[in-house]
Scaffold this motif. Structure first.
Motif, PDB file in Angstrom:
ATOM      1  N   GLU A   1       0.817  -1.231   0.000  1.00  0.00           N
ATOM      2  CA  GLU A   1       0.000   0.000   0.000  1.00  0.00           C
ATOM      3  C   GLU A   1       0.844   1.272   0.000  1.00  0.00           C
ATOM      4  O   GLU A   1       0.345   2.339  -0.329  1.00  0.00           O
ATOM      5  CB  GLU A   1      -1.015   0.012   1.147  1.00  0.00           C
ATOM      6  N   ALA A   2       2.141   1.155   0.353  1.00  0.00           N
ATOM      7  CA  ALA A   2       3.008   2.342   0.302  1.00  0.00           C
ATOM      8  C   ALA A   2       3.268   2.751  -1.151  1.00  0.00           C
ATOM      9  O   ALA A   2       3.632   3.897  -1.430  1.00  0.00           O
ATOM     10  CB  ALA A   2       4.322   2.056   1.017  1.00  0.00           C
ATOM     11  N   TYR A   3       3.089   1.831  -2.077  1.00  0.00           N
ATOM     12  CA  TYR A   3       3.295   2.126  -3.497  1.00  0.00           C
ATOM     13  C   TYR A   3       2.040   2.774  -4.080  1.00  0.00           C
ATOM     14  O   TYR A   3       2.101   3.672  -4.911  1.00  0.00           O
ATOM     15  CB  TYR A   3       3.619   0.844  -4.270  1.00  0.00           C
ATOM     16  N   ASP A   4       0.879   2.278  -3.640  1.00  0.00           N
ATOM     17  CA  ASP A   4      -0.400   2.787  -4.129  1.00  0.00           C
ATOM     18  C   ASP A   4      -1.471   2.199  -3.219  1.00  0.00           C
ATOM     19  O   ASP A   4      -1.458   0.997  -2.962  1.00  0.00           O
ATOM     20  CB  ASP A   4      -0.620   2.313  -5.581  1.00  0.00           C
TER      21      ASP A   4
ATOM     22  N   PHE B   1      12.135  -0.723  -5.307  1.00  0.00           N
ATOM     23  CA  PHE B   1      11.547  -1.106  -4.018  1.00  0.00           C
ATOM     24  C   PHE B   1      11.591   0.051  -3.031  1.00  0.00           C
ATOM     25  O   PHE B   1      12.539   0.840  -3.041  1.00  0.00           O
ATOM     26  CB  PHE B   1      12.292  -2.321  -3.455  1.00  0.00           C
ATOM     27  N   LYS B   2      10.559   0.131  -2.198  1.00  0.00           N
ATOM     28  CA  LYS B   2      10.505   1.204  -1.197  1.00  0.00           C
ATOM     29  C   LYS B   2      10.868   0.652   0.185  1.00  0.00           C
ATOM     30  O   LYS B   2      10.540  -0.482   0.503  1.00  0.00           O
ATOM     31  CB  LYS B   2       9.098   1.800  -1.144  1.00  0.00           C
ATOM     32  N   TYR B   3      11.516   1.504   0.953  1.00  0.00           N
ATOM     33  CA  TYR B   3      11.923   1.129   2.317  1.00  0.00           C
ATOM     34  C   TYR B   3      11.439   2.208   3.269  1.00  0.00           C
ATOM     35  O   TYR B   3      11.217   3.350   2.868  1.00  0.00           O
ATOM     36  CB  TYR B   3      13.447   1.004   2.407  1.00  0.00           C
ATOM     37  N   GLU B   4      11.256   1.855   4.540  1.00  0.00           N
ATOM     38  CA  GLU B   4      10.821   2.865   5.508  1.00  0.00           C
ATOM     39  C   GLU B   4      11.436   2.582   6.873  1.00  0.00           C
ATOM     40  O   GLU B   4      11.831   1.450   7.167  1.00  0.00           O
ATOM     41  CB  GLU B   4       9.295   2.884   5.595  1.00  0.00           C
ATOM     42  N   VAL B   5      11.487   3.642   7.690  1.00  0.00           N
ATOM     43  CA  VAL B   5      11.965   3.475   9.061  1.00  0.00           C
ATOM     44  C   VAL B   5      10.833   2.822   9.852  1.00  0.00           C
ATOM     45  O   VAL B   5       9.671   3.197   9.710  1.00  0.00           O
ATOM     46  CB  VAL B   5      12.335   4.841   9.666  1.00  0.00           C
ATOM     47  N   ILE B   6      11.161   1.823  10.674  1.00  0.00           N
ATOM     48  CA  ILE B   6      10.135   1.149  11.472  1.00  0.00           C
ATOM     49  C   ILE B   6       9.647   2.146  12.541  1.00  0.00           C
ATOM     50  O   ILE B   6      10.461   2.646  13.334  1.00  0.00           O
ATOM     51  CB  ILE B   6      10.697  -0.136  12.114  1.00  0.00           C
ATOM     52  N   PRO B   7       8.331   2.455  12.553  1.00  0.00           N
ATOM     53  CA  PRO B   7       7.826   3.534  13.412  1.00  0.00           C
ATOM     54  C   PRO B   7       8.265   3.420  14.878  1.00  0.00           C
ATOM     55  O   PRO B   7       8.713   4.411  15.469  1.00  0.00           O
ATOM     56  CB  PRO B   7       6.304   3.388  13.295  1.00  0.00           C
ATOM     57  N   GLY B   8       8.191   2.248  15.464  1.00  0.00           N
ATOM     58  CA  GLY B   8       8.498   2.080  16.888  1.00  0.00           C
ATOM     59  C   GLY B   8       9.924   2.474  17.279  1.00  0.00           C
ATOM     60  O   GLY B   8      10.198   2.745  18.449  1.00  0.00           O
ATOM     61  N   VAL B   9      10.827   2.515  16.299  1.00  0.00           N
ATOM     62  CA  VAL B   9      12.235   2.796  16.639  1.00  0.00           C
ATOM     63  C   VAL B   9      12.750   4.042  15.918  1.00  0.00           C
ATOM     64  O   VAL B   9      13.954   4.218  15.751  1.00  0.00           O
ATOM     65  CB  VAL B   9      13.139   1.583  16.304  1.00  0.00           C
ATOM     66  N   SER B  10      11.814   4.895  15.517  1.00  0.00           N
ATOM     67  CA  SER B  10      12.246   6.064  14.727  1.00  0.00           C
ATOM     68  C   SER B  10      13.180   6.965  15.538  1.00  0.00           C
ATOM     69  O   SER B  10      14.084   7.601  14.995  1.00  0.00           O
ATOM     70  CB  SER B  10      11.033   6.846  14.230  1.00  0.00           C
ATOM     71  N   LYS B  11      12.968   6.990  16.872  1.00  0.00           N
ATOM     72  CA  LYS B  11      13.815   7.832  17.720  1.00  0.00           C
ATOM     73  C   LYS B  11      15.274   7.339  17.643  1.00  0.00           C
ATOM     74  O   LYS B  11      16.211   8.120  17.471  1.00  0.00           O
ATOM     75  CB  LYS B  11      13.292   7.754  19.156  1.00  0.00           C
TER      76      LYS B  11
END
Length: 602
Positions: A8-11, A29-39
């Protein structure tokens, strides 16, 4: 810190599972920071990008996945224009860490390894998302209806589906197995106060040779025939005549060292703990400087380590449980020729050598759990064994006759303990080296008896032509046994040696190195299959059986994308990843093959 993004991050249209959006194969390919460890990610990112930092030492795990972890973080943090050096170590001891920093190579030397890591992730992602969605959409409702559930997701993956297949196939073989009873005829011969058990076999000259009454050559299908034979042989004088006495010396070498799979199998047997728990324990031992890098497939040492190995042994002189053995090895310089032995082989090492004690960190041992201490002891004993001589046995084979029928007795006498002296753990229930232990082998029993010295002398007096009195002829009933179920240890070995299920030589050689999954991931895959209730793991016995859902998923895959159950396929993907890591094929070639496979199957 960083993960691949969901479709769903693509569309947003990909959020809903639908056949019309499959196959899902992104261009990039898309990558993201894992929300729980963004700090935490921000902290690391700021450090990596600090203007007063010119050199970054990469000290992630020395393996493919460790490489991937750093590369993902660097990519997300947008690090530019820094000197990056890779620290590659085999243990956490101070001198090894210093060596790793001192000899750190430019990170670009590991680019091929990094490519293969990215590809492994993309492959698992594409297979998991496409095939799980596809099979759930096609068959999920049918399964849910049968199981009286609202909905059922069918989860498949490159490695886990293959492992599920191994367990289900084995379970079905066991279910379909029909036991065959058989009846063996034995005698007990007396010699100088010793009772020797002989087993009848239908050899040429026997009345029964080649007749349909036999089950194999050493038993009957019907009890009546066995009883008949006993009857014909029972008349006075009750004796047999020795036809032949064979004496052979046999040497048994110490086993190879532990790699992770071998250690997980041993711990499953000894302590009834899962591969997951074994990895946690040995990881802790590694972090406390007690043992070398655990996630290894090698069972040998490198030449470089062999040169310095006396340091490890020397350190073990401070480990009270085995101090005298370590001291003896040091005194006799038993480590001198180790480089020329089968325990040292650079060709059999990919990233890391076998798991061995460092000889350091012993102070930390007292703070560990009892199981952790025992795992350490097992590793130490396996290691020191290789500096000891082989165990020596005298193998005796006696052939004796009564009329036309022949009896065979085989046994072994332990003459020199060799490495067995230190092979048995201090906590083991039975001691391997006790004098009169008797162990029986399988259906075609070869009796192994360990005698004491006096009996060696009397055995030497057995001669051809002697008449030995027989106490009786008797019958032992046996039955054929089905294949064994996997336990948490043997399944890890089966994954490592999926080669046993593979015809093709090159694939088999490849899988010998990496098997299905890697030493770092096998335990986790097993845990996942248990967690999603495809497999059941009995905590007490560590036996693995399929759950109903697992069998149904197996049947669904078997009827749709059968090659996912196939070790050959999994092995050929591993082969491709290794070829990328070694620079033999490009990332583009690999992706083209992968995309083709997914598109065709969908």
């Amino acid at each position: 810190l960083v993960t691949m993004s969901y479709p769903e991050a693509y569309d947003m249209k990909f959020k809903k599972w639908s056949l019309s959006t499959l196959p899902f194969i992104p261009e990039t390919f898309k990558y993201e920071v894992i929300p729980g460890v963004s700090k935490q990610f921000k902290i690391v990112s700021n450090l990596l990008n600090r203007s007063d930092v010119d050199t970054i030492y990469v000290c992630t795990d020395s393996g493919r996945e460790g490489e991937y972890i750093y590369r993902l973080v660097e990519q997300m943090a947008g690090v530019k224009g820094k000197d990056r050096r890779r620290v590659w170590i085999d243990s956490q001891t101070e001198e090894e860490i210093l060596r790793g920093i001192h000899e750190a190579k430019d990170l670009s030397e590991y680019d091929n390894l990094s490519e293969s890591a990215y590809l492994r992730a993309k492959e698992d992602y594409l297979m998991g998302i496409n095939f799980s969605r596809l099979l759930t959409l096609k068959y999920g409702n049918t399964l849910a209806g049968f199981l009286n559930q609202k909905y059922t997701v069918i989860s498949v993956g490159r490695v886990m589906t293959c492992v599920l297949g191994m367990v289900v196939r084995r379970e079905r073989e066991i279910r379909e197995f029909v036991k065959t009873p058989f009846y063996r005829v034995l005698n007990s011969m007396e010699f100088e106060g010793l009772t020797i058990e002989g087993e009848w076999r239908a050899v040429p000259g026997s009345k029964y040779f080649g007749t349909p009454k036999l089950y194999k050559e050493n038993g009957f299908k019907n009890r009546e025939d066995a009883e008949q034979l006993c009857k014909t042989l029972t008349y006075d004088p009750l004796q047999v005549i020795i036809q032949k006495v064979e004496r052979k010396k046999e040497r048994k070498n110490p086993p190879l060292l532990f790699n992770l799979a071998e250690l997980q199998n041993t711990c499953s047997k000894l302590f009834k703990i899962s591969p997951d728990e074994t990895l946690k324990i040995v990881q802790e031992l590694y972090e406390r400087k007690l043992v070398t890098y655990p996630r290894t497939d090698a069972r040998v040492l490198s030449t470089a380590v062999a040169k310095e190995i006396y340091k490890n042994i020397g350190g073990l002189q401070n480990y009270s449980l085995i101090a005298p053995y370590a001291a003896k090895i040091m005194e006799q310089k038993a480590y001198a020729g180790i480089a020329k032995s089968r325990y040292v082989n650079d060709k059999q090492i990919t990233d890391h050598y076998a798991i061995i004690p460092t000889g350091q960190g012993l102070n930390a041992l007292g703070n560990l759990s009892v199981t952790s201490q025992r795992v350490y002891e097992v590793i130490v004993r396996r290691f020191l064994c290789i500096f000891y001589p082989p165990a020596e046995y005298l193998k005796i084979g006696v052939t004796a006759k009564r009329d036309t029928e022949t009896f065979f007795a085989n046994f072994k006498i332990l003459v020199k303990q060799g490495y067995l002296e230190l092979a048995t753990a201090s906590f083991a229930k039975k001691n391997m080296s006790t004098n009169a232990s008797v162990s029986k082998k399988s259906e075609n029993s070869m009796e192994t008896v360990t005698f004491d010295e006096n009996l060696i002398t009397s055995i030497q007096n057995l001669k051809k032509g002697m008449a030995l009195p027989v106490e009786e002829f008797f019958i032992k009933e046996g039955e054929t046994s089905p294949p064994k179920r996997y336990n948490s240890g043997s399944i890890i070995l089966a994954m490592e040696n999926a080669g046993q299920l593979i015809e093709e030589e090159e694939l088999r050689a490849q899988i010998k190195g990496s098997g299905i999954g890697t030493s770092a991931t096998r335990a986790e895959i097993l845990s996942k299959l248990v967690k999603i209730k495809y497999l059941k793991l009995n905590k007490k016995t560590q036996i693995i059986t399929p759950e109903l859902l697992g069998e149904m998923v197996y049947d669904v895959v078997d009827g749709s994308i059968r090659s996912l159950l196939n070790p050959e396929l999994t092995a050929s993907w591993e082969l491709g990843l290794t070829q990328v890591a070694e620079g033999q094929i490009t990332e583009e070639q690999y992706m083209a093959k992968l995309n083709g496979f997914i598109t065709r199957r969908v």
